[in-house]
Design a protein around this motif. Structure first.
Motif, mmCIF file in Angstrom:
data_model
loop_
_atom_site.group_PDB
_atom_site.id
_atom_site.type_symbol
_atom_site.label_atom_id
_atom_site.label_comp_id
_atom_site.label_asym_id
_atom_site.label_seq_id
_atom_site.Cartn_x
_atom_site.Cartn_y
_atom_site.Cartn_z
ATOM 1 N N THR A 210 0.827 -1.133 -0.145
ATOM 2 C CA THR A 210 -0.050 0.132 0.199
ATOM 3 C C THR A 210 0.990 1.210 0.067
ATOM 4 O OG1 THR A 210 -1.712 -1.241 1.073
ATOM 5 C CG2 THR A 210 -1.969 1.372 1.150
ATOM 6 N N ASN A 211 0.584 2.124 -1.080
ATOM 7 C CA ASN A 211 1.225 3.362 -1.102
ATOM 8 C C ASN A 211 0.553 4.383 0.072
ATOM 9 O OD1 ASN A 211 2.497 5.995 -1.674
ATOM 10 N ND2 ASN A 211 1.854 5.877 -3.634
ATOM 11 N N THR A 212 1.414 4.484 1.288
ATOM 12 C CA THR A 212 0.996 5.393 2.271
ATOM 13 C C THR A 212 1.458 6.822 2.213
ATOM 14 O OG1 THR A 212 2.875 4.636 3.305
ATOM 15 C CG2 THR A 212 0.644 3.621 3.759
ATOM 16 N N ARG A 213 2.542 7.208 0.869
ATOM 17 C CA ARG A 213 2.985 8.430 0.805
ATOM 18 C C ARG A 213 2.222 9.064 -0.173
ATOM 19 N NH1 ARG A 213 9.005 9.718 -1.971
ATOM 20 N NH2 ARG A 213 8.781 12.077 -1.667
ATOM 21 N N GLN A 214 2.032 10.364 0.464
ATOM 22 C CA GLN A 214 0.932 11.438 -0.316
ATOM 23 C C GLN A 214 2.006 12.287 -1.440
ATOM 24 O OE1 GLN A 214 -2.229 11.733 0.119
ATOM 25 N NE2 GLN A 214 -1.966 10.067 1.559
ATOM 26 N N GLY A 215 1.426 12.626 -2.565
ATOM 27 C CA GLY A 215 2.172 13.366 -3.416
ATOM 28 C C GLY A 215 3.058 12.699 -4.249
ATOM 29 N N ALA A 216 3.229 11.044 -4.167
ATOM 30 C CA ALA A 216 4.028 10.419 -5.023
ATOM 31 C C ALA A 216 3.723 9.152 -5.215
ATOM 32 C CB ALA A 216 5.554 10.328 -4.391
ATOM 33 N N LEU A 218 4.061 5.023 -6.285
ATOM 34 C CA LEU A 218 5.133 3.878 -6.176
ATOM 35 C C LEU A 218 5.377 3.199 -7.407
ATOM 36 C CD1 LEU A 218 7.032 2.080 -4.143
ATOM 37 C CD2 LEU A 218 4.808 0.799 -4.022
ATOM 38 N N THR A 219 6.409 3.248 -7.754
ATOM 39 C CA THR A 219 6.916 2.591 -9.335
ATOM 40 C C THR A 219 7.752 1.124 -8.861
ATOM 41 O OG1 THR A 219 9.000 3.825 -9.615
ATOM 42 C CG2 THR A 219 6.569 4.603 -10.311
ATOM 43 N N ARG A 220 8.437 1.093 -7.736
ATOM 44 C CA ARG A 220 8.993 -0.141 -7.722
ATOM 45 C C ARG A 220 9.577 -0.356 -6.118
ATOM 46 N NH1 ARG A 220 15.188 -1.124 -9.761
ATOM 47 N NH2 ARG A 220 15.802 0.542 -8.223
ATOM 48 N N VAL A 221 9.409 -1.611 -5.579
ATOM 49 C CA VAL A 221 9.835 -1.959 -4.394
ATOM 50 C C VAL A 221 10.461 -3.147 -4.362
ATOM 51 C CG1 VAL A 221 7.547 -3.004 -3.856
ATOM 52 C CG2 VAL A 221 8.913 -2.138 -1.849
ATOM 53 N N SER A 222 11.438 -3.492 -3.550
ATOM 54 C CA SER A 222 11.975 -4.788 -2.998
ATOM 55 C C SER A 222 12.343 -4.839 -1.723
ATOM 56 C CB SER A 222 13.264 -4.874 -4.018
ATOM 57 O OG SER A 222 14.060 -3.715 -3.504
ATOM 58 N N THR A 251 6.386 -6.167 -15.770
ATOM 59 C CA THR A 251 7.057 -6.271 -14.546
ATOM 60 C C THR A 251 6.905 -4.948 -13.953
ATOM 61 O OG1 THR A 251 9.004 -5.506 -15.847
ATOM 62 C CG2 THR A 251 8.663 -8.008 -15.424
ATOM 63 N N SER A 252 6.238 -4.005 -14.794
ATOM 64 C CA SER A 252 6.284 -2.493 -14.245
ATOM 65 C C SER A 252 4.842 -2.113 -13.706
ATOM 66 C CB SER A 252 6.449 -1.575 -15.573
ATOM 67 O OG SER A 252 5.393 -1.712 -16.472
ATOM 68 N N TYR A 253 5.003 -1.467 -12.670
ATOM 69 C CA TYR A 253 3.531 -0.922 -12.238
ATOM 70 C C TYR A 253 3.555 0.578 -11.590
ATOM 71 C CZ TYR A 253 6.449 -2.613 -8.186
ATOM 72 O OH TYR A 253 7.278 -2.647 -7.336
ATOM 73 N N ILE A 254 2.380 0.935 -11.304
ATOM 74 C CA ILE A 254 2.195 2.465 -10.776
ATOM 75 C C ILE A 254 1.303 2.234 -9.834
ATOM 76 C CG2 ILE A 254 1.757 4.910 -10.906
ATOM 77 C CD1 ILE A 254 3.008 4.614 -13.919
ATOM 78 N N VAL A 282 12.922 1.778 -2.887
ATOM 79 C CA VAL A 282 11.674 2.032 -3.463
ATOM 80 C C VAL A 282 12.128 3.000 -4.487
ATOM 81 C CG1 VAL A 282 10.263 1.235 -1.375
ATOM 82 C CG2 VAL A 282 11.220 3.724 -1.634
ATOM 83 N N SER A 283 11.150 3.044 -5.480
ATOM 84 C CA SER A 283 11.362 4.093 -6.489
ATOM 85 C C SER A 283 9.912 4.909 -6.349
ATOM 86 C CB SER A 283 11.626 3.421 -7.846
ATOM 87 O OG SER A 283 12.939 3.141 -7.924
ATOM 88 N N TRP A 284 10.061 6.044 -6.658
ATOM 89 C CA TRP A 284 8.844 7.125 -6.544
ATOM 90 C C TRP A 284 8.656 7.927 -7.786
ATOM 91 C CZ3 TRP A 284 5.553 5.820 -2.671
ATOM 92 C CH2 TRP A 284 6.306 5.390 -1.541
#
Length: 286
Positions: A210-216, A218-222, A251-254, A282-284
């Protein structure tokens, strides 16, 4: 031809550096990609010279910078760690303890950094002969390559063996000294998504992120996880996990703020279980 090759390589290096690909970085994939591109271009330039084709030669000289720049985009999006890289020398914040068991000298490293992840540490061991004379051959052993270590975490592995090919008669395992030679760290992400994980019926681990960050977005997590092999009864070992979308053929997601996605690791975990996991990078997309 050699001048053209050197010129093309220099242009490609500058282009890649501008795009973010660091030819002198310790990241293995960058060394491999850079080597393949440079030597492949040199081979094509040699072939072009042998067959007398100036057009092919110009194409190679022009294509190398583009190929190096394009490779950086692939690395940055799919493979290369997103955190800032830091390399320490002998003053690295890494603890080292050694012990002897049987014919082996074991070393345990511990990440003593306050925040960053330890990716790899190089341990330098100097064998010493029984009469107290140190050997001139210093052995360098990499420790921790199996998975990133968070602050406070440690891992142990064999450093030297008295039955090894490089061990000489007269050397004393008890007198041998070891120290940290260098260590590679990656910065811990400032913002991290929340997640849960569970093993499915196919022995894959599925992560609900779950993306809990406001204003960005999420494009990658490991993740960096401790994995236990129940069959062998051994201690848990560290393993890095790359995850991809479960319900998509890409393999990509937003993941936009407040939204969740289902990701999974393609490796089978039959007979093994994850005891704990942490977000290591992570990548934002702002």
């Amino acid at each position: 031809m050699i001048r053209l090759w050197i010129t093309s390589t220099a242009i490609g290096t500058l282009a890649a550096w501008y795009s973010g690909l660091d030819p002198f970085a310790p990241y293995l994939y960058e060394f491999i990609i850079l080597g393949v591109l440079v030597f492949g271009a040199g081979l094509l330039i040699l072939v072009a010279g042998m067959i007398g084709s100036p057009i092919l030669m110009l194409l190679v000289v022009g294509a190398l910078p583009m190929a190096m720049g394009f490779s950086e985009h692939i690395l940055q999006r799919e493979i290369k760690p997103s955190g800032a890289f830091h390399r320490y020398g002998t003053d690295a914040p890494v603890g080292l303890k050694t012990r002897i068991e049987g014919s082996h000298l074991y070393g345990r490293i511990t990440n003593q950094h306050a925040r960053d992840w330890l990716r790899l540490a190089m341990v330098r061991c100097t064998p010493v002969f029984a009469n107290g004379t140190p050997s001139h051959q210093v052995r360098e052993i990499s420790v921790g390559a199996g998975g990133w270590l968070a602050p406070g975490e440690g891992v142990e592995q064999p450093l030297l063996s008295s039955s090894g090919l490089l061990w000489e008669p007269g050397m004393s395992m008890r007198l041998t000294t070891c120290r940290i030679g260098s260590a590679d760290f990656y910065a811990d992400p400032e913002f991290k998504p929340s997640f849960t994980y569970a093993k499915d019926r196919d022995n894959h681990y599925v992560f609900e992120v779950t993306n809990t960050r406001q204003g960005a977005s999420l494009t990658r997590v490991s993740f960096s996880c401790w994995v236990l092999n129940a069959a062998s009864g051994s201690q848990p070992h560290k393993q890095d996990l790359r995850v991809i979308p479960l319900y998509a053929d890409t393999t990509s997601y937003i993941v936009t703020p407040g939204q969740s996605t289902t990701l999974y690791n393609s490796e089978l975990f039959a007979g093994r279980s994850i005891t704990s996991c942490a977000v290591k990078e992570v990548s934002w997309n702002h």
